[in-house]
Design a protein around this motif. Structure first.
Motif, PDB file in Angstrom:
ATOM      1  N   HIS A 132       6.173  -4.794  -7.912  1.00 13.16           N
ATOM      2  CA  HIS A 132       4.842  -4.531  -7.347  1.00 13.16           C
ATOM      3  C   HIS A 132       3.911  -5.671  -7.711  1.00 13.16           C
ATOM      4  CE1 HIS A 132       0.712  -2.557  -7.683  1.00 13.16           C
ATOM      5  NE2 HIS A 132       0.994  -2.533  -6.392  1.00 13.16           N
ATOM      6  N   SER A 133       3.168  -6.133  -6.731  1.00  9.34           N
ATOM      7  CA  SER A 133       2.147  -7.162  -6.960  1.00  9.34           C
ATOM      8  C   SER A 133       0.797  -6.565  -6.596  1.00  9.34           C
ATOM      9  CB  SER A 133       2.424  -8.401  -6.102  1.00  9.34           C
ATOM     10  OG  SER A 133       3.665  -8.973  -6.432  1.00  9.34           O
ATOM     11  N   GLY A 134       0.065  -6.112  -7.585  1.00 11.34           N
ATOM     12  CA  GLY A 134      -1.216  -5.475  -7.343  1.00 11.34           C
ATOM     13  C   GLY A 134      -1.984  -5.325  -8.633  1.00 11.34           C
ATOM     14  N   GLU A 135      -3.140  -4.698  -8.558  1.00  6.26           N
ATOM     15  CA  GLU A 135      -3.995  -4.548  -9.732  1.00  6.26           C
ATOM     16  C   GLU A 135      -4.182  -3.095 -10.148  1.00  6.26           C
ATOM     17  OE1 GLU A 135      -7.655  -6.445  -8.786  1.00  6.26           O
ATOM     18  OE2 GLU A 135      -6.789  -8.466  -8.679  1.00  6.26           O
ATOM     19  N   SER A 136      -3.891  -2.175  -9.247  1.00  5.60           N
ATOM     20  CA  SER A 136      -4.121  -0.760  -9.525  1.00  5.60           C
ATOM     21  C   SER A 136      -2.799  -0.031  -9.765  1.00  5.60           C
ATOM     22  CB  SER A 136      -4.892  -0.125  -8.360  1.00  5.60           C
ATOM     23  OG  SER A 136      -5.327   1.176  -8.708  1.00  5.60           O
ATOM     24  N   ASN A 137      -2.820   1.296  -9.624  1.00  7.23           N
ATOM     25  CA  ASN A 137      -1.647   2.119  -9.911  1.00  7.23           C
ATOM     26  C   ASN A 137      -0.490   1.837  -8.955  1.00  7.23           C
ATOM     27  OD1 ASN A 137      -2.903   3.530 -12.006  1.00  7.23           O
ATOM     28  ND2 ASN A 137      -3.804   4.998 -10.588  1.00  7.23           N
TER      29      ASN A 137
ATOM     30  N   GLY B 275       0.818  -1.207   0.000  1.00  8.09           N
ATOM     31  CA  GLY B 275       0.000   0.000   0.000  1.00  8.09           C
ATOM     32  C   GLY B 275       0.855   1.261   0.000  1.00  8.09           C
ATOM     33  N   ASP B 276       0.204   2.401   0.256  1.00  7.47           N
ATOM     34  CA  ASP B 276       0.887   3.697   0.219  1.00  7.47           C
ATOM     35  C   ASP B 276       1.890   3.825   1.361  1.00  7.47           C
ATOM     36  OD1 ASP B 276      -0.907   4.065  -1.790  1.00  7.47           O
ATOM     37  OD2 ASP B 276      -2.105   5.594  -0.761  1.00  7.47           O
ATOM     38  N   ASP B 277       3.000   4.499   1.062  1.00  6.77           N
ATOM     39  CA  ASP B 277       4.020   4.686   2.090  1.00  6.77           C
ATOM     40  C   ASP B 277       5.019   5.739   1.630  1.00  6.77           C
ATOM     41  OD1 ASP B 277       5.406   4.366   4.435  1.00  6.77           O
ATOM     42  OD2 ASP B 277       5.787   2.227   4.184  1.00  6.77           O
ATOM     43  N   VAL B 278       5.819   6.230   2.573  1.00 12.70           N
ATOM     44  CA  VAL B 278       6.948   7.105   2.290  1.00 12.70           C
ATOM     45  C   VAL B 278       8.170   6.458   2.926  1.00 12.70           C
ATOM     46  CG1 VAL B 278       7.978   9.384   2.554  1.00 12.70           C
ATOM     47  CG2 VAL B 278       5.505   9.164   2.233  1.00 12.70           C
ATOM     48  N   VAL B 279       9.168   6.152   2.107  1.00 10.93           N
ATOM     49  CA  VAL B 279      10.338   5.414   2.568  1.00 10.93           C
ATOM     50  C   VAL B 279      11.551   6.334   2.603  1.00 10.93           C
ATOM     51  CG1 VAL B 279      11.858   3.456   2.104  1.00 10.93           C
ATOM     52  CG2 VAL B 279       9.421   3.309   1.536  1.00 10.93           C
TER      53      VAL B 279
ATOM     54  N   ALA C  16      13.967  10.478   0.093  1.00 16.69           N
ATOM     55  CA  ALA C  16      12.838   9.573   0.331  1.00 16.69           C
ATOM     56  C   ALA C  16      12.190   9.180  -0.990  1.00 16.69           C
ATOM     57  CB  ALA C  16      11.805  10.232   1.239  1.00 16.69           C
ATOM     58  N   LEU C  17      11.428   8.097  -0.938  1.00 21.46           N
ATOM     59  CA  LEU C  17      10.605   7.662  -2.060  1.00 21.46           C
ATOM     60  C   LEU C  17       9.161   7.606  -1.590  1.00 21.46           C
ATOM     61  CD1 LEU C  17      12.782   4.717  -3.438  1.00 21.46           C
ATOM     62  CD2 LEU C  17      12.649   7.046  -4.340  1.00 21.46           C
ATOM     63  N   GLU C  18       8.280   8.255  -2.323  1.00 27.72           N
ATOM     64  CA  GLU C  18       6.857   8.246  -1.993  1.00 27.72           C
ATOM     65  C   GLU C  18       6.157   7.224  -2.879  1.00 27.72           C
ATOM     66  OE1 GLU C  18       3.087  11.338  -1.526  1.00 27.72           O
ATOM     67  OE2 GLU C  18       4.974  12.030  -2.400  1.00 27.72           O
ATOM     68  N   VAL C  19       5.480   6.274  -2.253  1.00 28.44           N
ATOM     69  CA  VAL C  19       4.899   5.144  -2.969  1.00 28.44           C
ATOM     70  C   VAL C  19       3.378   5.188  -2.912  1.00 28.44           C
ATOM     71  CG1 VAL C  19       4.808   2.627  -3.142  1.00 28.44           C
ATOM     72  CG2 VAL C  19       6.908   3.750  -2.335  1.00 28.44           C
ATOM     73  N   THR C  20       2.751   4.999  -4.070  1.00 25.60           N
ATOM     74  CA  THR C  20       1.312   4.777  -4.160  1.00 25.60           C
ATOM     75  C   THR C  20       1.120   3.375  -4.730  1.00 25.60           C
ATOM     76  OG1 THR C  20       0.866   7.125  -4.554  1.00 25.60           O
ATOM     77  CG2 THR C  20      -0.858   5.566  -5.160  1.00 25.60           C
ATOM     78  N   ALA C  21       0.439   2.512  -3.990  1.00 29.91           N
ATOM     79  CA  ALA C  21       0.289   1.120  -4.430  1.00 29.91           C
ATOM     80  C   ALA C  21      -0.923   0.498  -3.763  1.00 29.91           C
ATOM     81  CB  ALA C  21       1.552   0.324  -4.089  1.00 29.91           C
ATOM     82  N   ASP C  22      -1.427  -0.583  -4.382  1.00 30.97           N
ATOM     83  CA  ASP C  22      -2.534  -1.324  -3.771  1.00 30.97           C
ATOM     84  C   ASP C  22      -2.106  -2.730  -3.387  1.00 30.97           C
ATOM     85  OD1 ASP C  22      -2.371  -2.468  -6.328  1.00 30.97           O
ATOM     86  OD2 ASP C  22      -4.513  -2.936  -6.345  1.00 30.97           O
ATOM     87  N   GLY C  23      -0.836  -3.043  -3.624  1.00 24.75           N
ATOM     88  CA  GLY C  23      -0.330  -4.376  -3.311  1.00 24.75           C
ATOM     89  C   GLY C  23       1.037  -4.321  -2.679  1.00 24.75           C
TER      90      GLY C  23
END
Length: 207
Positions: free
Chosen positions: A61-66, A42-46, A104-111
């Motif tokens: 990435h293992s997911g179905e969305s962006n 899911g979403d996170d800031v690393v 940092a890396l800002e991540v948008t994910a659903d998986g």
């Protein structure tokens, strides 16, 4: 007594010669060849070791969305590192145009996802013919001495974009920008050390 005093003086001199304000973690910012792999879902800031020059991000990435990843410097999104829908596996570069201190890396994910940040010098070796599938960054052992004709191929449905980069990892020339299947010959400029490839299918670069 005199021997102990001399030894103490040598120790003081060595301590004085060490740079001040260099905590143990500072070395990681300059040598991240053995950097840890950051994992999440899911979403996170690393937070990552500070990268002030060109670098690469190996991601999955293992997911179905962006799945979107931004490099963040000064609290702002400065470089788009990944922007895919669904499953993803690839390598992309950042800091190749206007280098900034990325922290940092800002991540948008659903998986579930993984990220690894490395200097661009850790890009995979570019042999006479480089092959891949999906986004990648490739590296010559030394800058190209003279301009050379190369052949590019791509089998896919989306964008096929190839950039040449110099020895510092700075973008110098757009070699290809097509959609779908492609085959063509282009001139690789002298001084080229790296190339970045954006693709959704199988590709090759022969020099």
């Amino acid at each position: 007594m005199r021997l102990r005093s001399r030894a103490l003086a040598v120790l003081v001199a060595l301590t004085a010669s060490l740079p001040l304000g260099s905590p143990a973690g500072a070395q990681v910012a300059h040598d991240v060849s053995a950097a840890a792999t950051y994992r999440g879902e899911g979403d996170d800031v690393v937070r990552v070791p500070v990268m002030a020059g060109p670098a690469i991000v190996k991601g999955t990435h293992s997911g179905e969305s962006n799945f979107i990843v931004w490099a963040v410097a000064g609290g702002k999104q400065v470089d788009l590192v990944a922007n895919e829908v669904g499953e993803y596996k690839g390598v992309r570069a950042f800091n190749t145009v206007f280098p900034r201190k990325v922290r940092a890396l800002e991540v948008t994910a659903d998986g579930a996802w993984t990220l690894q940040v490395l200097p661009i010098t850790n890009a995979r070796y570019w042999p006479i013919k480089a092959k891949g599938a999906g986004p990648d960054v490739i590296r010559l052992t030394a800058p190209l001495r003279a301009a050379r004709r190369i052949t590019l191929r791509h089998q896919g449905e989306s964008n096929f974009i190839v950039w040449a980069l110099d020895n510092r990892g700075r973008t110098t020339k757009l070699l290809a920008n097509r959609v779908g299947d492609y085959r063509g010959r282009v001139l690789l400029p002298a001084g080229t050390r790296y190339a970045t490839v954006e693709a959704d299918g199988a590709w090759s670069i022969a020099r």
